[in-house]
Motif scaffolding. Structure first.
Motif, PDB file in Angstrom:
ATOM      1  N   ALA A   1       0.763   1.343   0.910  1.00 55.96           N
ATOM      2  CA  ALA A   1       0.104   0.087   0.526  1.00 55.96           C
ATOM      3  C   ALA A   1      -0.480   0.184  -0.874  1.00 55.96           C
ATOM      4  CB  ALA A   1      -0.987  -0.258   1.540  1.00 55.96           C
ATOM      5  N   GLY A   2      -0.305  -0.871  -1.645  1.00 49.05           N
ATOM      6  CA  GLY A   2      -0.979  -0.950  -2.929  1.00 49.05           C
ATOM      7  C   GLY A   2      -0.207  -0.316  -4.077  1.00 49.05           C
ATOM      8  N   ASP A   3       0.677   0.613  -3.774  1.00 45.91           N
ATOM      9  CA  ASP A   3       1.426   1.269  -4.839  1.00 45.91           C
ATOM     10  C   ASP A   3       2.638   0.430  -5.217  1.00 45.91           C
ATOM     11  OD1 ASP A   3       2.836   2.866  -6.508  1.00 45.91           O
ATOM     12  OD2 ASP A   3       2.708   4.675  -5.270  1.00 45.91           O
ATOM     13  N   PRO A   4       2.654  -0.111  -6.443  1.00 47.13           N
ATOM     14  CA  PRO A   4       3.781  -0.967  -6.853  1.00 47.13           C
ATOM     15  C   PRO A   4       5.120  -0.249  -6.784  1.00 47.13           C
ATOM     16  CG  PRO A   4       1.957  -1.097  -8.434  1.00 47.13           C
ATOM     17  CD  PRO A   4       1.643   0.023  -7.490  1.00 47.13           C
ATOM     18  N   LYS A   5       5.110   1.055  -6.978  1.00 49.93           N
ATOM     19  CA  LYS A   5       6.371   1.802  -6.975  1.00 49.93           C
ATOM     20  C   LYS A   5       6.949   1.923  -5.568  1.00 49.93           C
ATOM     21  CE  LYS A   5       5.013   5.517  -9.297  1.00 49.93           C
ATOM     22  NZ  LYS A   5       3.766   5.173 -10.026  1.00 49.93           N
ATOM     23  N   ARG A   6       6.088   1.760  -4.576  1.00 53.53           N
ATOM     24  CA  ARG A   6       6.559   1.948  -3.190  1.00 53.53           C
ATOM     25  C   ARG A   6       6.642   0.628  -2.451  1.00 53.53           C
ATOM     26  NH1 ARG A   6       2.989   6.760  -0.784  1.00 53.53           N
ATOM     27  NH2 ARG A   6       4.607   6.743   0.827  1.00 53.53           N
ATOM     28  N   ARG A   7       6.851  -0.446  -3.205  1.00 53.31           N
ATOM     29  CA  ARG A   7       6.865  -1.757  -2.566  1.00 53.31           C
ATOM     30  C   ARG A   7       8.030  -1.904  -1.592  1.00 53.31           C
ATOM     31  NH1 ARG A   7       5.342  -6.888  -6.340  1.00 53.31           N
ATOM     32  NH2 ARG A   7       7.542  -7.369  -6.295  1.00 53.31           N
ATOM     33  N   ASN A   8       9.189  -1.369  -2.000  1.00 54.25           N
ATOM     34  CA  ASN A   8      10.341  -1.454  -1.094  1.00 54.25           C
ATOM     35  C   ASN A   8      10.069  -0.699   0.199  1.00 54.25           C
ATOM     36  OD1 ASN A   8      11.982  -3.084  -2.634  1.00 54.25           O
ATOM     37  ND2 ASN A   8      12.833  -1.348  -3.782  1.00 54.25           N
ATOM     38  N   GLU A   9       9.484   0.477   0.051  1.00 58.06           N
ATOM     39  CA  GLU A   9       9.170   1.278   1.241  1.00 58.06           C
ATOM     40  C   GLU A   9       8.212   0.513   2.152  1.00 58.06           C
ATOM     41  OE1 GLU A   9       7.529   5.008   0.183  1.00 58.06           O
ATOM     42  OE2 GLU A   9       7.016   5.544   2.267  1.00 58.06           O
ATOM     43  N   HIS A  10       7.213  -0.111   1.519  1.00 57.97           N
ATOM     44  CA  HIS A  10       6.251  -0.891   2.306  1.00 57.97           C
ATOM     45  C   HIS A  10       6.949  -2.016   3.076  1.00 57.97           C
ATOM     46  CE1 HIS A  10       2.175  -2.290   3.246  1.00 57.97           C
ATOM     47  NE2 HIS A  10       2.645  -3.521   3.070  1.00 57.97           N
ATOM     48  N   ALA A  11       7.836  -2.706   2.393  1.00 52.53           N
ATOM     49  CA  ALA A  11       8.554  -3.798   3.045  1.00 52.53           C
ATOM     50  C   ALA A  11       9.393  -3.279   4.208  1.00 52.53           C
ATOM     51  CB  ALA A  11       9.436  -4.515   2.023  1.00 52.53           C
ATOM     52  N   GLU A  12      10.048  -2.142   4.014  1.00 51.89           N
ATOM     53  CA  GLU A  12      10.896  -1.595   5.087  1.00 51.89           C
ATOM     54  C   GLU A  12      10.053  -1.242   6.305  1.00 51.89           C
ATOM     55  OE1 GLU A  12      13.994  -1.529   5.604  1.00 51.89           O
ATOM     56  OE2 GLU A  12      14.428  -2.472   3.665  1.00 51.89           O
TER      57      GLU A  12
ATOM     58  N   LEU B   1       9.653 -12.254   1.224  1.00 55.90           N
ATOM     59  CA  LEU B   1       8.235 -12.518   1.021  1.00 55.90           C
ATOM     60  C   LEU B   1       7.594 -11.444   0.162  1.00 55.90           C
ATOM     61  CD1 LEU B   1       5.671 -14.028   1.600  1.00 55.90           C
ATOM     62  CD2 LEU B   1       5.369 -12.609   3.616  1.00 55.90           C
ATOM     63  N   ILE B   2       7.777 -10.199   0.556  1.00 55.81           N
ATOM     64  CA  ILE B   2       7.146  -9.092  -0.161  1.00 55.81           C
ATOM     65  C   ILE B   2       7.576  -9.060  -1.620  1.00 55.81           C
ATOM     66  CG2 ILE B   2       6.894  -6.594  -0.227  1.00 55.81           C
ATOM     67  CD1 ILE B   2       5.645  -7.390   2.195  1.00 55.81           C
ATOM     68  N   GLN B   3       8.857  -9.331  -1.841  1.00 56.52           N
ATOM     69  CA  GLN B   3       9.353  -9.249  -3.219  1.00 56.52           C
ATOM     70  C   GLN B   3       8.713 -10.295  -4.109  1.00 56.52           C
ATOM     71  OE1 GLN B   3      11.021  -6.801  -3.998  1.00 56.52           O
ATOM     72  NE2 GLN B   3      12.583  -6.207  -2.508  1.00 56.52           N
ATOM     73  N   HIS B   4       8.407 -11.459  -3.543  1.00 57.74           N
ATOM     74  CA  HIS B   4       8.001 -12.568  -4.395  1.00 57.74           C
ATOM     75  C   HIS B   4       6.497 -12.825  -4.427  1.00 57.74           C
ATOM     76  CE1 HIS B   4      12.292 -13.275  -3.954  1.00 57.74           C
ATOM     77  NE2 HIS B   4      12.225 -13.930  -5.076  1.00 57.74           N
ATOM     78  N   SER B   5       5.766 -12.088  -3.629  1.00 58.71           N
ATOM     79  CA  SER B   5       4.329 -12.371  -3.610  1.00 58.71           C
ATOM     80  C   SER B   5       3.560 -11.217  -4.239  1.00 58.71           C
ATOM     81  CB  SER B   5       3.854 -12.582  -2.167  1.00 58.71           C
ATOM     82  OG  SER B   5       3.699 -11.339  -1.522  1.00 58.71           O
ATOM     83  N   GLN B   6       2.565 -11.574  -4.977  1.00 60.53           N
ATOM     84  CA  GLN B   6       1.689 -10.565  -5.577  1.00 60.53           C
ATOM     85  C   GLN B   6       0.385 -10.567  -4.797  1.00 60.53           C
ATOM     86  OE1 GLN B   6       2.095  -8.299  -7.588  1.00 60.53           O
ATOM     87  NE2 GLN B   6       3.946  -8.747  -8.785  1.00 60.53           N
TER      88      GLN B   6
END
Lengths: 267, 267
Positions: free
Chosen positions: A155-166, A198-203
Motif C-alpha cells: 500500500a502507498g508505494d507507487p512502484k508497487r501499484r500493480n502488485e497492490h491491484a493484483e 479503477l486502481i490504474q486511474h485513481s490517485q
DNA sequence: TACTATTAAATGTCTGACATTTTGACAAGC
DNA sequence: GCTTGTCAAAATGTCAGACATTTAATAGTA
C-alpha cells in the motif's frame, strides 16, 4: 472490380500492429481490444479474412483461429458468404474469462462496461460475502489472509501499484471462491478488469488507502467468525469506498452507485 | 513402436458416432458431451488429434476447430508436444452460453453440476427479481407475459412438454434481462440446462403444475407493480416449488437446497 | 413484373507439408 | 554414479493452396 485492394482500407485503420512472430492468441487479443475500445459500432462489418491476412502478414489459418476466438466470446458473428460483423454489446459474453483478460489490458477503458460490471458487483458481492461467511474453510481463510497481507505491504508505494491491484483482485476472488459454489466462483473472473481499471486511474490519498484496507480487513474478519450479516455489511462498505474513489477518478460524476439503465430495444 | 495404431483405443470408446456430413460444431458437441457426462476424470489425457481424425473420419482441421471450442470453454487444456487433457470441473466455464447448449442436450444429466447451478439460482435469483421490479419497462413486462401465457397454454399436455420447458426458461431469462444489467442478463443462459433437465425428468401432477403457474404469476405481478420485496419473496417460492419437484424427481434425496461443499485443494 | 440462371464474394473444409515444443533415451565426460 | 549434451520421436501449431458451400446481386427471359 469489386476488390478495394489498394484503397486506404479505412476499416482496418483502428487496428494496432502485431509483433512479427505472432500466434493466434496475440492476434485475437489485438482484434478483441479494437472492438472493446469501441472502434466499430454494433452491426458494422468486420474486415474480411483476406484483408486481415494482408494487413498483418499472417496466414489465413491464423486469422481464422483468431476470429473463432472472437466468435466464441460473442464479440462478432460470422456467416458463410456474408462476412463477419460486430455484435451488439448486450450479446458480448462478459463472463468469459478470456474477455476479462482482453478488457484488463485495455488502455482506454470502456465506460459503459465498467459501470455495468460495478453495478453488478454492488448488487451481488455483499450476498456472496454472506455465503462465504457460511461456507469458508481454513484454506479459504488462508487465501484471504495472503491477499490482504499483500495489499497491506504494497500500500502507498507507487512502484508497487500493480502488485497492490493484483492482491485486491485476489482478495475479492477469494471471497467468491469461498462461497463454495462453482458458478459464483467462475464469476470471480469478472473482478479483474473492474478493479485494475479503477486502481490504474485513481490517485488515492494515503488516508483513503488506510480506510480501504481497514474495510477489507473487516470483511475478512467477519468471514472468519462466520458472521454472514457482518460480512454482507462490511462488503457493502468496501464497495461504497470503491464507488467514492470511482466518482473522484472519473471526470463525469456519473451515478455509479445506481443501476444504470440502458439497452432499450434489443432485437 | 510407440503408436498404438490397431489397439482397441479404449480412450475413444465413450465417443458417440457422428453424422457423415458433420461440421466442426457438431463434432465439438459430441466431444463436449462426452466430457460433461463424466467419461474422463480430471487430468485424464484426451485422445490425440490424429486418433480423433481416424475415429470420426474427418480432417485434422475439423478436429482442431472442435478442440479449440472445448479449450475456450475450459473443458480441456492443450500444450504443444504434450497433448490435451481434461481440466477439473472447477475450471469449466459454466457461464459460457455454449456450455448451456451442450449441457441441455445431455441424456444423463451431470448431478453435481445441476446441484451447483440450482444452488446458485437459489441464492441469486430472488435478488435478481428484486432488481427487475425496480428496473423493468413495458417491453420486459411484455416478454414476461408472453412467456407466462405460453406456460399456461402448454401446461399439462404431455405432447407440449418441450414447449412448456422453453417458456419456463424464457420466463426466468426475462426476469434476469429485466434487471437491466448486462452481467445479470448474460447469466440467464445458465437457466436452460437447469430447467430443461428438471422438466424432462420430473412427472408433475396437475395440481403441482397449477401451483407452479400461480407462483410464477405472482412474480410477474410483483415486477409489474414495482414491488421489489414481493418479487423477491415470490421468486423464492417459485424456487422452493422447483426444489420440491427436484427432490421428488431424483431417487437420491440429496440436500439440494443447501450449498454443497466440494472442491477442496485445487491449487 | 416475375422468375430463373449465372456470377462473384465470402466463409467453410480438405490435404499435405513444415515448424515448434516437449519428453525421453542414450552416450560422453566428470 | 551423476551430470550434461545430443538426438529422435511425438504431439500440437502454422503455413499454403485448392476446392466446396452459402449468400447476395445481376443479367436475361418469358
Amino acid at each position: 472490380m469489386f476488390h478495394e485492394e489498394n484503397g486506404p482500407d479505412m476499416s482496418l485503420s483502428p487496428l494496432a500492429s502485431l509483433s512479427p512472430d505472432a500466434d493466434a492468441r496475440e492476434l485475437a487479443t489485438v482484434l478483441a481490444r479494437a472492438i472493446l475500445s469501441g472502434h466499430w459500432n454494433p452491426g458494422d462489418g468486420f474486415p474480411r479474412e483476406l484483408d486481415l491476412c494482408r494487413h498483418f502478414a499472417v496466414s489465413r489459418n491464423l486469422v481464422r483461429n483468431a476470429l473463432a476466438s472472437l466468435t466464441s466470446a460473442g464479440l462478432i458473428e460470422r456467416s458463410a458468404g456474408r462476412g463477419s460483423w460486430v455484435r451488439e454489446i448486450g450479446d458480448w459474453h462478459l463472463l468469459d474469462p478470456q474477455m476479462s483478460v482482453w478488457m484488463t489490458g485495455l488502455e482506454t477503458t470502456h465506460p459503459q462496461l465498467m459501470r455495468e460490471i460495478f453495478a453488478f458487483r454492488l448488487s451481488a458481492e455483499p450476498h456472496v460475502a454472506e455465503l462465504a461467511a457460511q461456507a469458508a474453510d481454513a484454506e479459504d481463510l488462508a487465501r484471504l489472509e495472503r491477499a490482504w497481507n499483500g495489499m497491506r505491504d504494497s500500500a502507498g508505494d507507487p512502484k508497487r501499484r500493480n502488485e497492490h491491484a493484483e492482491c485486491d483482485v485476489a482478495f475479492h476472488a477469494a471471497v467468491y471462491r469461498a462461497s463454495h459454489n462453482l458458478v459464483w466462483r467462475q464469476m470471480g473472473h469478472l473482478l479483474r478488469p473492474s478493479i485494475i481499471a479503477l486502481i490504474q486511474h485513481s490517485q488515492r490519498r494515503a488516508g483513503d488507502l488506510d480506510d480501504s484496507l481497514e474495510r477489507h480487513r473487516r470483511v475478512m474478519e467477519a468471514i472468519r467468525l462466520r458472521q454472514p450479516q457482518a460480512a454482507r455489511l462490511a462488503t457493502a462498505q468496501v464497495l461504497e469506498r470503491t464507488a467514492d474513489d470511482l466518482s473522484k477518478a472519473s471526470s463525469t460524476v456519473a451515478s455509479s452507485s445506481s443501476i444504470p439503465e440502458l439497452q432499450g430495444p434489443g432485437l
